[in-house]
Design an enzyme around this catalytic site. Structure first.
Site, PDB file in Angstrom:
ATOM      1  N   PHE A  21       0.814  -1.226   0.000  1.00  0.00           N
ATOM      2  CA  PHE A  21       0.000   0.000   0.000  1.00  0.00           C
ATOM      3  C   PHE A  21       0.841   1.267   0.000  1.00  0.00           C
ATOM      4  CE2 PHE A  21      -2.258  -3.295   2.554  1.00  0.00           C
ATOM      5  CZ  PHE A  21      -3.213  -3.635   1.620  1.00  0.00           C
ATOM      6  N   ILE A  47       2.616  -7.552  -3.995  1.00  0.00           N
ATOM      7  CA  ILE A  47       2.328  -7.113  -2.621  1.00  0.00           C
ATOM      8  C   ILE A  47       0.913  -7.503  -2.208  1.00  0.00           C
ATOM      9  CG2 ILE A  47       4.015  -5.271  -2.636  1.00  0.00           C
ATOM     10  CD1 ILE A  47       1.789  -3.291  -3.321  1.00  0.00           C
ATOM     11  N   LYS A  80      -4.233  -0.494 -17.709  1.00  0.00           N
ATOM     12  CA  LYS A  80      -3.996   0.794 -17.045  1.00  0.00           C
ATOM     13  C   LYS A  80      -3.650   0.682 -15.561  1.00  0.00           C
ATOM     14  CE  LYS A  80      -6.622   4.258 -19.620  1.00  0.00           C
ATOM     15  NZ  LYS A  80      -7.815   5.114 -19.492  1.00  0.00           N
ATOM     16  N   GLU A 135      -5.001   1.582  -7.156  1.00  0.00           N
ATOM     17  CA  GLU A 135      -5.318   2.762  -6.357  1.00  0.00           C
ATOM     18  C   GLU A 135      -6.679   3.379  -6.649  1.00  0.00           C
ATOM     19  OE1 GLU A 135      -1.641   4.426  -5.455  1.00  0.00           O
ATOM     20  OE2 GLU A 135      -0.591   3.226  -6.917  1.00  0.00           O
TER      21      GLU A 135
END
Lengths: 341, 746
Positions: free
Chosen positions: B246, B471, B707, B711
């Site tokens: 994050f 992640i 793309k 987020e």
């Protein structure tokens, strides 16, 4: 976490004698609070006396007067899912289930719930002043970050709150705490068990040196509140947060009139907050908003908010009125549906 | 059959899922080593001043303690501050642990106790006695903002606000409809499930293997080599599994420095892991205050946009984010004035947190748009459509693609927006007021130069490798899909190796660019393997492809086959065997190129719709429904993609209602440093979250049409919720989180 010795008590007398002979000893059972505090260096016991082998502290049983006795080692989850308790004292069931998480409730005990420490930020952080943790060091919360702190019964030494939900219900139900100590056994009425901080904020309750909570008992007559009750908890998220304000409300109705009333608040004081005057103001009156508001005003009289928690006074007033409304209507706050009825 | 079941675009399970749920996946703090030393960090109790004395005698005498490191005895490390810079850090002097007696923030590491067990180290850490000489500190942004300044040096990759266009002040003052207000967002601290940790394995001869909780193994490697003066050959950094990044693992954090320092000094393996409480002395989203003023004509067409933000930073670095630029590119307006300033506090440097800057700026902009819609008596979606723009007006570039209109349309349809009564307090269910709000979201669709290797072996298996991380986003899975699809294999025949500094070069995993970047690199490597295999297949005796060109063949079910006659085929393994080689290898890199980014602006967009139910008397807010319609180009894996958006929405709910780092400004200290008191949404806070991916074709943002999704999910969520709260109650809450006391006081 400091180094400590560990003693597994084989008998209650053995546990008591260890506690009496070693002022640095601490009791461990579920450990859900103590172990955290040890990791934070807030508690640094020299010895842990483990009670978990003491069978006499286990079990939920019926008492001769039609009440229930809950052993100090009974996990919160056993209290929550005991059908007899749910039938006689559903207010207690609801309060227990309003607290913590299933995992914590599985580990946390009844005695531990009574004796858990405050969640005050300053108490939990040894880099800050706290009279409860270190008498004389000052109160960090006064003039500090105090949105979650007490508005009732606090002192200029300490504005911490007691974090329990279960205890709010136990207080409302006039439970009794059975303790055993060096001088034998005694029974403490729940309202006498916890104390206000005064100038000894390090003392959360009235236990004497060497005393151990053995059980909590509920009187048979407290089951008369099994119809009209609610536990309403307001917090910063919909689950797993300590109460900003919580209300245990229980009524006995005679037609539309209130025959008996119990009202206790959590999240606002160093102990579950009750006032006989507030309950008396309900008795004999018709259940309704005006009556409820009057009781709320009496219960909240003398509230002293701090910089960030002034909202609690008005919130508590509204919560009391809503809780009494829920109780009177026999529509207790649902635990799964978070919508407030 | 000419085509495989398409892997790309199909909802595939995570290939690393079983390892994670069975505990087979090993995280940074879980690697074992002989004679492992365990480090525990002692933190500063004050916010600013000097360490007058630090007495470690009792700690060093405690059982199990190997050594206590402080600024007084730490080993020599690089002298110049530039040596401590990393790929993504902001301008300034990076924090140097145990560098001197100076205290720059509360929670600063001031000693490292290394012992034979974690418990022994923690016990001894409590015995370190520190005397401070305190100096006055400042942690209150409301005071520090008076001295806010424009950052003199820009942070790499963060565009400063564009020059003003027109005269925004004048246009605002003359506008028939206008709104102007200040919007604040509380600081938020990173708390991924896996706290930061580093295990350094001492390999002997000055060589170390570093298991670091990081989003960029090569960034950590370069940092360690630079700070400790090591050859990069002697530093291998690996992070195959990361328990949530994050943004918290983009920059090397102090546990990395401390673990490596101790390992080199003691010539033994050392682990340093942060406790949950210590995570609050760490990376956080900066407290930010936005002033937004919008002016519009009577039809709701914007004539003026002003957006000025002040964000907190540390005394030693100018952390910067894109907070205000969105206001100049999301809508058309002739007069625009955007400013971004910083204010210094005695805190640790803020860092990137999911969509850094965007949810801060868009909370303000999209709240203000809602206020403008009410002032202009226009539906919020209609207002946005009237101000729609097809190019980025900050720099005049055309968008590679922008299906935001479709997001509004499909999101509104799914949500049932047309049943909304625009009047606040008009919708009710029993005691609860119901509110419906919406907001736009936007985030960069970046691509970074990344390399990947593909190795095809005689057993018909493909191994892909790249230094980028997974992640938790699904990188292992989407790269497996791309590899399998390109070479016509089953996913089970593809192995992906990631997050090892010895693998082909990759930037940190962040910015939502990994799928586009590593995905394109893997695609390029696999296409190279295709070419090699085809060449070999043509050479075998009796090859059916003697006269075939690239266009005539397909890679299907482990074979190359002739499109015109699929019965004619060659097994890939057969082609390789015929060559006498055991494996084929291709290493390729993919980059955005030079011309594309100059001509086009690439962004993902979203429209977020929120339903809240509020007990107005008691202040309880429930977010009962979210629809997030996202335009993000090609969706490689709808399953992992949906999870990304859901995760972003959940965090957006937390941002709107829960998350807030509370500081006692007298002490300069964070007070709610635990997950019991620092609230993130619990399961009970999350109701329906509906994700819509609108069709968006993009052949410019990246070679594979992707793309990125990491987020965008969070970006408009908090604004949509705040707008829904206004619709429900008529109360405009401009300070996040919206807690019950704020709602009751409004």
């Amino acid at each position: 976490m400091n180094r400590f010795s560990y003693h597994r008590a084989e008998t209650l007398a053995d546990a008591i004698s260890h506690l009496r002979s070693n002022p640095a000893a601490a009791i461990i059972a579920g450990g859900t609070n103590l172990v955290d505090l040890m990791k934070y260096e807030v508690e640094r016991p020299g010895e842990l006396v483990d009670l978990t082998r003491l069978d006499e502290l286990r079990g939920i049983s019926e008492t001769p007067d039609g009440g229930m006795r809950i052993g100090a080692l009974v996990p919160n989850s056993d209290v929550a899912y005991d059908e007899r308790i749910a039938k006689l004292y559903p207010l207690l069931t609801h309060a227990v289930l309003a607290g913590a998480t299933p995992q914590l409730r599985n580990a946390a005990t009844t005695g531990g719930n009574l004796n858990q420490r405050t969640r005050c930020y300053y108490f939990n952080d040894v880099a800050t002043p706290c009279n409860k943790r270190e008498p004389g060091s000052g109160c960090g919360a006064i003039g500090g970050v105090n949105r979650i702190h007490a508005i009732l019964g606090a002192s200029d030494q300490c504005i911490a709150t007691h974090p329990s939900d279960m205890c709010v219900a136990l207080s409302a139900l006039d439970a009794t705490v059975e303790v055993a100590g060096p001088d034998g056994e005694r029974r403490i009425s729940f309202r006498e068990y916890h104390r206000l901080p005064g100038d000894e904020p390090q003392r959360d309750n009235t236990l004497r040196q060497g005393e151990i909570v053995v059980a909590v008992t509920l009187a048979g007559e407290a089951s008369y509140f099994a119809e009209n009750y609610t536990y309403l908890k307001l917090r910063d998220r919909l689950s797993y947060a300590f109460a900003l304000v919580s209300v245990a409300a229980a009524l006995q109705l005679d037609g539309g009139r209130i025959a008996a009333a119990r009202l206790a608040l959590g999240g606002v004081s160093h102990m579950p907050w009750r006032k006989p005057d507030a309950e008396n103001a309900l008795v004999g009156m018709a259940a309704g908003e005006e009556t409820f508001t009057r009781a709320a005003d009496i219960l909240l009289a003398g509230a002293q908010p701090h910089e960030h928690n002034a909202f609690k006074v008005d919130l508590a007033r509204r919560a009391i009125v809503r809780a009494l409304t829920q109780a009177a209507a026999a529509t207790p706050q649902s635990l799964s549906d978070k919508r407030i009825a | 059959m000419l085509k495989n079941d398409p892997h790309i675009g199909s909802p595939r399970n995570r290939v690393d899922g079983p390892a994670k749920v069975t505990g087979a996946a090993t995280y940074a703090a879980e690697f074992a080593a002989t004679d492992l030393g365990h480090g525990y960090i002692v933190e500063s109790a004050i916010a600013r001043g000097l360490i007058r004395s630090i007495n470690v005698a009792a700690a060093e005498a405690a059982p199990g303690v190997i050594k206590v490191f402080t600024h007084e005895n730490r080993p020599q490390t690089a002298w110049f501050t530039y040596k401590y810079r990393d790929q993504v850090g902001p301008p300034g002097s990076p924090f140097r642990p145990l560098y001197s007696e100076e205290i720059q923030y509360s929670g600063q590491p001031i000693a490292l106790v290394v012992a034979t067990s974690f418990d022994a180290a923690r016990d001894a850490a409590a015995l370190v006695i520190v005397e401070y000489a305190e100096k006055p500190h400042l942690t209150d942004l409301s005071i520090a903002r008076k001295d806010a300044y424009k950052p003199p040096k820009k942070r790499l990759g963060i565009a400063p606000p564009p020059d003003p266009r027109g005269d925004a002040v004048k246009a605002f003052s003359e506008a028939p409809v206008s709104v102007s207000a200040e919007y604040a967002i509380a600081p938020e601290h990173h708390n991924p499930m896996e706290p930061h940790a580093t295990t350094v394995i001492w390999e002997g001869d000055g060589k170390i293997t570093v298991h670091d909780k990081t989003q960029g193994v090569q960034n950590s490697q370069a940092y360690v080599a630079s700070v400790f003066g090591l050859s990069s050959d002697n530093v291998r950094v690996v992070a195959p599994y990361v328990g949530g990044g994050f943004g918290s693992g983009l920059r090397p954090q102090h546990q990395l420095f401390l673990a490596v320092m101790a390992s080199l000094a003691l010539e033994r393996s050392v682990r340093v892991e942060l406790t949950r409480q210590q995570m609050f002395g760490h990376v956080h989203r900066p407290e930010t205050i936005n002033a937004v003023a919008l002016g519009a004509d009577a039809d709701g067409k914007l004539v003026s946009i002003q957006h000025h933000a002040v964000a907190a930073t540390s005394q030693f670095e100018d952390h910067q984010e894109n907070v205000v630029n969105w206001s100049g590119m999301l809508y058309h307006a002739p007069n625009v004035d955007l400013r971004y300033e910083l204010a210094k506090l005695d805190i640790y440097s803020p860092g990137d947190m999911r969509a850094p800057g965007a949810p801060l700026g868009l909370f303000a902009l999209e709240s203000a748009m809602d206020e403008l819609a009410i002032a202009a008596k226009i539906d919020p979606i209609e207002l946005r459509l009237r101000n729609y723009t097809d190019h980025d007006e900050n720099d005049g570039k055309v968008f590679t693609s922008k299906e935001l209109r479709a997001c509004y349309r499909e999101g509104a349809e799914r949500f049932g927006w047309n049943k909304r009564n625009a009047r606040p307090c008009s919708m009710r269910d029993g005691r609860e007021l119901i509110g419906w709000g919406m907001a736009s979201g936007v985030w960069e669709a970046g691509m970074m130069k990344t390399a990947a290797r593909g190795v095809f072996t005689a057993d018909g298996r493909l191994e892909l490798s790249c230094a980028t991380s997974d992640i938790g986003t699904g990188t292992y899975t989407i790269l497996s899909q791309i590899g399998a699809e390109t070479l016509g294999l089953e996913m089970e025949q593809v192995t992906v190796k990631l997050a090892d500094s010895t693998l082909p070069a990759s930037p940190v995993q962040g910015g939502s660019w990994t799928a586009a970047s590593a995905g394109s690199a893997v695609m390029a490597a696999c296409q190279d393997l295709q070419a090699q295999l085809f060449k070999l297949a043509r050479k075998i005796d009796g090859s059916p492809f003697a006269d075939a060109s690239d266009d005539d063949i397909a890679f299907v079910n482990g074979r190359i086959l002739l499109r015109t006659n699929p019965a004619k085929s060659v097994l890939l393994a057969e082609a390789l065997a015929a060559s006498g080689e055991e494996k084929l290898e291709a290493e390729k890199s993919a980059s955005p190129g030079l011309i594309g980014p100059m001509r086009y602006a690439a962004y993902t967009h979203s429209a977020v719709f929120a339903e809240v139910r509020i007990d107005a008397e008691l202040g309880q807010i429930r977010v009962t429904r979210i629809v997030n319609a996202v335009a993000a180009g090609r969706i490689l894996n709808p399953k992992t993609a949906r999870s990304q958006i859901i995760g972003g929405v959940v965090w957006g709910i937390g941002m709107a209602l829960h998350e807030e780092t509370l500081t006692d400004h007298r002490l300069g200290r964070i007070m709610n440093h635990s997950l019991a008191e620092y609230h993130v949404p619990a399961n009970a806070d999350i109701y329906d979250i509906d994700v819509v991916f609108v069709e968006e074709h993009d052949d410019k943002a990246s070679p594979i049409g992707v793309k990125g999704l990491g987020e965008i999910g969070i970006v408009g969520t908090a604004a949509a919720i705040a707008n829904a709260i206004h619709h429900a109650t008529g109360k405009r809450l401009r300070s996040l989180p919206i807690t019950l006391d704020k709602l009751l006081a409004a």
